[in-house]
Scaffold this active site. Structure first.
Site, PDB file in Angstrom:
ATOM      1  N   ASP A  40      19.823  41.519  46.866  1.00 33.98           N
ATOM      2  CA  ASP A  40      19.070  41.210  48.078  1.00 33.98           C
ATOM      3  C   ASP A  40      19.628  42.058  49.214  1.00 33.98           C
ATOM      4  O   ASP A  40      20.541  42.855  49.009  1.00 33.98           O
ATOM      5  CB  ASP A  40      19.137  39.696  48.396  1.00 33.98           C
ATOM      6  CG  ASP A  40      17.824  39.213  49.010  1.00 33.98           C
ATOM      7  OD1 ASP A  40      17.421  39.788  50.038  1.00 33.98           O
ATOM      8  OD2 ASP A  40      17.202  38.284  48.466  1.00 33.98           O
ATOM      9  N   HIS A  57      13.644  43.270  50.280  1.00 33.68           N
ATOM     10  CA  HIS A  57      14.958  42.660  50.006  1.00 33.68           C
ATOM     11  C   HIS A  57      15.942  43.679  49.420  1.00 33.68           C
ATOM     12  O   HIS A  57      16.675  43.363  48.480  1.00 33.68           O
ATOM     13  CB  HIS A  57      14.794  41.462  49.054  1.00 33.68           C
ATOM     14  CG  HIS A  57      14.134  40.274  49.713  1.00 33.68           C
ATOM     15  ND1 HIS A  57      14.806  39.423  50.550  1.00 33.68           N
ATOM     16  CD2 HIS A  57      12.856  39.826  49.671  1.00 33.68           C
ATOM     17  CE1 HIS A  57      13.976  38.478  50.988  1.00 33.68           C
ATOM     18  NE2 HIS A  57      12.791  38.709  50.475  1.00 33.68           N
ATOM     19  N   GLU A  98       8.008  39.189  50.023  1.00 30.82           N
ATOM     20  CA  GLU A  98       8.397  39.446  51.411  1.00 30.82           C
ATOM     21  C   GLU A  98       8.754  40.913  51.650  1.00 30.82           C
ATOM     22  O   GLU A  98       9.859  41.215  52.079  1.00 30.82           O
ATOM     23  CB  GLU A  98       9.575  38.528  51.779  1.00 30.82           C
ATOM     24  CG  GLU A  98       9.192  37.053  51.702  1.00 30.82           C
ATOM     25  CD  GLU A  98      10.357  36.106  51.993  1.00 30.82           C
ATOM     26  OE1 GLU A  98      10.118  35.072  52.617  1.00 30.82           O
ATOM     27  OE2 GLU A  98      11.507  36.399  51.578  1.00 30.82           O
TER      28      GLU A  98
END
Ligand code: ACM
Length: 540
Positions: free
Chosen positions: A176, A247, A314
């Site tokens: 991440d 990420h 995302e």
């Protein structure tokens, strides 16, 4: 008798008769039952001081393990019969293993320790037959070891905890913005640079606090081999996640050419030290694709899992909108927009994995712009993504954030440590239904199962992970294993009663769960801001 979590399908038989296990009890393991044979001696035998030496199949009062092809996948039949002893028959090796987990539950909390606390005690199990089989093939837990690293021993311990709850998938979120946690031999910078950050935001949202202590850690390839082998011995599949194209700041900090160098100075980026959605995403270039193919080649060599998780969640599109390179890629490929560019990026790895005999799974954003043949979806933004995917013939794992995100707080009020998200109580999780009513029978077959997700932004050690995860993981495990009635009809009072016994097992296992009456003083985090969301979670 102590009932089970997960609950068995059927229990019958008079309680007057019983089987006693002692130092003379022998073990007979039929072909294909070696994992359970080893586990019984190393775990159950060690806990209770039972050597369980090998003995003949017809020994009286023995433990006997068989494969039985009249039973289904992962199903088992546990017979505790006076005079004969304990017989576990499984539809496959996993079924025998789950039967052994039920045997352990029947033996009481001492069976969950690592060494005998009452040497010489006799272990009595009432006569009974348990017939049991799982509702879902995918019964998962996600551990986010990227936001806060969980050292290898912690992961091995979680595998033991999963096994005790008949959960069979560990989804490891390995990369991440805040850290890269797996050694990739051809790209040492990913761990030299990407596996640690100089400081960390304490709390969430508007919290002004910082921990100035560097945080980091990663698993060597041998650590991963050990984790995968420990899981396989427990019939657990480890599904690795390498999150792309969002990420990814930890990877870009290590290899700045992976980022959108025509938009920002990626050499100025470091591993991210705070929380939220990060704008610094991978550049959609051929060299980025080749780099990650190299990463995935090493990942495939380590993880035998059919499914490989590529994230896909995302990914803000702002840098791609501003990047001349990304825009010319959109034109060259004849794509409509940045969503289709992400779909092309994910589709590349879906094909790449499929020619290597694996399948891609990603968060439900991968549906945007079109989903590649054979790819599966982790439905996290509610059920909608999972419903759309199942209707289109894709397999789905249901993990809607408003139901089974265990980082969300367990109670209202000031006492919950660093409260995040909606209030999701033990009862709420017990009433979670993985299959939404919108799906017909054929579409329902695409629901592989369910998964609880533990994101660790505000969990800086394993005690905090335990606190958020338990007792709710026990409720989740029962939902994923048992064919329970519709949510409103579930017997939560009965479950709570069985939890009274299960808390004693969790105590013996050393799990720092949230007590029913609220956190213990040392489990509170006064003064650290979280990011609670008020009101009930949205449906759907
Ligand atoms: C996610 O929670 N971003 C998958």
């Amino acid at each position: 008798m102590s009932e089970l979590i997960p609950a068995p399908r059927a229990i019958e038989g008079p309680m007057r008769c019983a089987v006693t296990l002692d130092r003379d009890t022998t073990l007979w393991a039929g072909p294909g039952t070696g994992t359970t044979e080893r586990w019984l001696r190393a775990t159950l035998g060690a806990a209770l001081g039972l050597p369980l030496p090998s003995g003949p199949q017809d020994a009286r009062n023995s433990v006997r393990l068989h494969l039985d092809d009249t039973l289904g996948p992962e199903a088992y039949r546990l017979g505790v019969v006076s005079g004969r002893g304990v017989e576990i028959r499984g539809g496959d090796a996993a079924g025998v293993f789950w039967g052994a987990q039920t045997l352990r539950q029947l033996l009481g909390p001492d069976a969950f320790r690592r060494a005998p606390v009452r040497p010489g005690a006799v272990h009595v199990i009432p006569h009974q037959i348990v017939e049991d089989a799982p509702r879902f093939a995918w019964r998962g837990l996600l551990l986010d070891v990227a936001r806060h690293f969980m050292p290898k021993d912690g992961v091995l311990r979680y595998l033991d905890l999963l096994a005790a709850h008949k959960l069979n998938v560990l989804h490891l979120h390995l990369t991440d913005d805040q850290g890269w946690r797996i050694e990739i031999e051809r790209y040492p910078g990913l761990t030299e640079v990407g596996s640690w950050r100089a400081r960390t935001k304490i709390g969430h949202g508007a919290s002004p606090l910082w921990d100035e202590k560097p945080h980091g850690g990663y698993y060597t390839q041998d650590d991963i081999r050990e984790i995968v082998a420990h899981a396989a011995e427990r019939h657990i599949t480890v599904v690795p996640e390498i999150d792309v194209p969002g990420h990814s700041q930890a990877a870009i900090a290590a290899y700045p050419e992976l980022g959108n160098t025509d938009v920002i100075d990626t050499t100025a980026l470091s591993v991210w030290d705070t929380w939220g959605i990060n704008p610094n995403v991978l550049a959609p270039t051929d060299s980025t694709l080749r780099f990650y193919e190299g990463v995935f080649e090493e990942v495939l060599a380590l993880f035998p899992s059919e499914f490989i998780h590529i994230g896909g969640d995302e990914c803000p599109k702002e840098q791609w909108r501003r990047s001349p390179a990304a825009q010319s890629r959109i034109k060259e490929l004849g794509l409509a927009d940045e969503d289709e560019l992400q779909s092309w990026f994910i589709g590349h790895f879906a094909k790449w994995l499929s020619v290597r005999g694996r399948r891609l799974i990603g968060w439900d954003e991968i549906l945007e712009g079109g989903l590649a043949e054979g790819a599966a979806v982790s439905s996290w933004r509610g059920y909608a993504g999972g419903i759309a995917a199942a209707r289109a013939g894709h397999d789905v794992v249901m993990c809607p954030s408003q139901h089974v995100y265990l980082d969300h707080r367990q109670a209202p009020g000031e006492d919950e440590p660093v409260p995040i998200g909606y209030v999701r109580t033990l009862e709420d999780v017990y009433r979670f239904e993985p299959v939404p009513p919108e799906l017909d029978e054929e579409q329902t077959r695409h629901v592989l199962g369910a998964q609880a997700n533990v994101w660790t932004e505000v969990m800086d050690d394993s005690a905090r992970v335990d606190y958020q995860t338990f007792p709710r993981l026990a409720a989740f495990a029962e939902v994923a294993w048992s064919a329970l009635p519709a949510p409103a009809e579930r017997d939560f009072t009965g479950f709570e009663r069985r939890m009274a016994a299960h808390y004693r097992r969790l105590d013996a296992l050393g799990v720092a769960y949230r007590p029913p009456a609220g956190p213990r003083p040392w489990q509170r985090r006064p003064g650290v801001l979280g990011r609670p969301v008020d009101g009930p979670p949205p449906n759907g």
